[in-house]
Design a protein around this motif. Structure first.
Motif, PDB file in Angstrom:
ATOM      1  N   LEU A 163     -16.211   1.363  91.298  1.00  0.00           N
ATOM      2  CA  LEU A 163     -17.143   0.373  91.830  1.00  0.00           C
ATOM      3  C   LEU A 163     -18.577   0.720  91.433  1.00  0.00           C
ATOM      4  O   LEU A 163     -19.408  -0.173  91.235  1.00  0.00           O
ATOM      5  N   GLY A 164     -18.869   2.023  91.301  1.00  0.00           N
ATOM      6  CA  GLY A 164     -20.206   2.444  90.909  1.00  0.00           C
ATOM      7  C   GLY A 164     -20.570   2.067  89.485  1.00  0.00           C
ATOM      8  O   GLY A 164     -21.743   2.119  89.102  1.00  0.00           O
ATOM      9  N   LYS A 165     -19.581   1.688  88.677  1.00  0.00           N
ATOM     10  CA  LYS A 165     -19.832   1.281  87.296  1.00  0.00           C
ATOM     11  C   LYS A 165     -20.180  -0.201  87.168  1.00  0.00           C
ATOM     12  O   LYS A 165     -20.583  -0.652  86.100  1.00  0.00           O
ATOM     13  N   LEU A 166     -19.983  -0.960  88.249  1.00  0.00           N
ATOM     14  CA  LEU A 166     -20.172  -2.407  88.205  1.00  0.00           C
ATOM     15  C   LEU A 166     -21.383  -2.821  89.034  1.00  0.00           C
ATOM     16  O   LEU A 166     -21.742  -2.153  90.004  1.00  0.00           O
ATOM     17  N   SER A 167     -21.976  -3.949  88.656  1.00  0.00           N
ATOM     18  CA  SER A 167     -23.049  -4.535  89.457  1.00  0.00           C
ATOM     19  C   SER A 167     -22.440  -5.335  90.601  1.00  0.00           C
ATOM     20  O   SER A 167     -21.217  -5.563  90.638  1.00  0.00           O
ATOM     21  N   LEU A 168     -23.281  -5.784  91.517  1.00  0.00           N
ATOM     22  CA  LEU A 168     -22.798  -6.539  92.669  1.00  0.00           C
ATOM     23  C   LEU A 168     -22.103  -7.824  92.230  1.00  0.00           C
ATOM     24  O   LEU A 168     -21.012  -8.148  92.718  1.00  0.00           O
ATOM     25  N   ASP A 169     -22.711  -8.561  91.308  1.00  0.00           N
ATOM     26  CA  ASP A 169     -22.117  -9.814  90.849  1.00  0.00           C
ATOM     27  C   ASP A 169     -20.780  -9.582  90.162  1.00  0.00           C
ATOM     28  O   ASP A 169     -19.814 -10.332  90.370  1.00  0.00           O
ATOM     29  N   SER A 170     -20.692  -8.528  89.351  1.00  0.00           N
ATOM     30  CA  SER A 170     -19.444  -8.232  88.647  1.00  0.00           C
ATOM     31  C   SER A 170     -18.331  -7.840  89.608  1.00  0.00           C
ATOM     32  O   SER A 170     -17.158  -8.131  89.371  1.00  0.00           O
ATOM     33  N   THR A 171     -18.700  -7.198  90.701  1.00  0.00           N
ATOM     34  CA  THR A 171     -17.700  -6.775  91.690  1.00  0.00           C
ATOM     35  C   THR A 171     -16.970  -7.975  92.278  1.00  0.00           C
ATOM     36  O   THR A 171     -15.743  -7.943  92.460  1.00  0.00           O
ATOM     37  N   PHE A 172     -17.696  -9.031  92.580  1.00  0.00           N
ATOM     38  CA  PHE A 172     -17.072 -10.215  93.168  1.00  0.00           C
ATOM     39  C   PHE A 172     -16.362 -11.075  92.119  1.00  0.00           C
ATOM     40  O   PHE A 172     -15.354 -11.709  92.415  1.00  0.00           O
ATOM     41  N   LYS A 173     -16.888 -11.070  90.875  1.00  0.00           N
ATOM     42  CA  LYS A 173     -16.321 -11.943  89.844  1.00  0.00           C
ATOM     43  C   LYS A 173     -15.113 -11.326  89.156  1.00  0.00           C
ATOM     44  O   LYS A 173     -14.170 -12.023  88.798  1.00  0.00           O
TER      45      LYS A 173
END
Length: 223
Positions: A163-173
């Motif tokens: 999860l630390g490798k992704l941005s907030l938007d990428s986490t949901f998408k």
């Protein structure tokens, strides 16, 4: 505990006086015995029941009937001897013992809710479900103390790392991408424990209240 209560009733039946302190001590002993009874957990270890045990190990009755999709690990004089296959098996009394019992069915492990930080420094609450199965009973018995507990802990740390490798938007998408990355990271260590990680599903992602409000306002503005 039933035997202690029976002893108390038998003592009272004699007509002899039982002091209040003695009755209190008997009650404390009964509660302590009930509290420290062995409980079922994840898998079998040396005792007939252990804290991590999920399946009760049968006694050596020479003729052992192993259910389908189960694996019984046998030790002879404390050393690994073999694995009993489903069906009727015969082992020697005294010198052989069933040391571990494993289910070969797919199991769903709940990964507890935990905090994780995205690459853009947003703290999220995330939990999920990991689907695994034991493919090598030998490694699951001797490779780690408790294979399913170990893989649950590994899934927690891996989930935070990915999860630390992704941005907030990428986490949901990109939930599917995140799920696949978690499984691939877990699989390398899991095979050394005789466990196969089949898939991981994120169950819930909770953003901070202010972030959630900002996302809702942005969604309304885009409409």
């Amino acid at each position: 505990m039933a035997s202690l209560r029976g002893a108390a009733r038998a003592w009272q039946g004699t007509g002899l006086f039982v002091s209040k302190s003695a009755r209190q001590q008997l009650a404390v002993t009964s509660r302590a015995w009930a509290t420290h009874r062995p409980r079922r957990g994840f898998h079998a270890t040396s005792a007939n029941f252990s804290v991590y045990e999920r399946h009760e190990r049968p006694w050596n009755t020479i003729a052992i009937l192993v259910p389908q999709q189960m694996a019984y690990v046998v030790e002879r004089f404390g050393k690994y001897s073999g694995i009993l296959e489903p069906g009727l098996n015969f082992i020697f009394p005294v010198i052989d013992r069933i040391a571990y019992v494993h289910s070969l069915k797919e199991e769903a492990l709940s990964i507890p809710n935990q905090m994780a930080i995205t690459s853009d420094n947003v703290t999220l609450q995330i939990d999920g479900v990991l689907y695994v199965r034991i493919v090598d009973p030998y490694k699951a018995s001797y490779g780690v103390t408790d294979a399913l507990y170990a893989i649950t802990q590994l899934a927690q740390t891996t989930m935070r790392s990915e999860l630390g490798k992704l941005s907030l938007d990428s986490t949901f998408k990109d939930r599917e991408t995140l799920n696949t990355a978690i499984v691939n990271s877990i699989q390398a260590a899991a095979m050394n424990w005789g466990v196969e990680a089949l898939r991981y599903e994120i169950r819930d992602i909770q953003a901070p209240k202010k972030i959630k409000e900002a996302m809702d306002q942005q969604a309304e503005a885009e409409r």
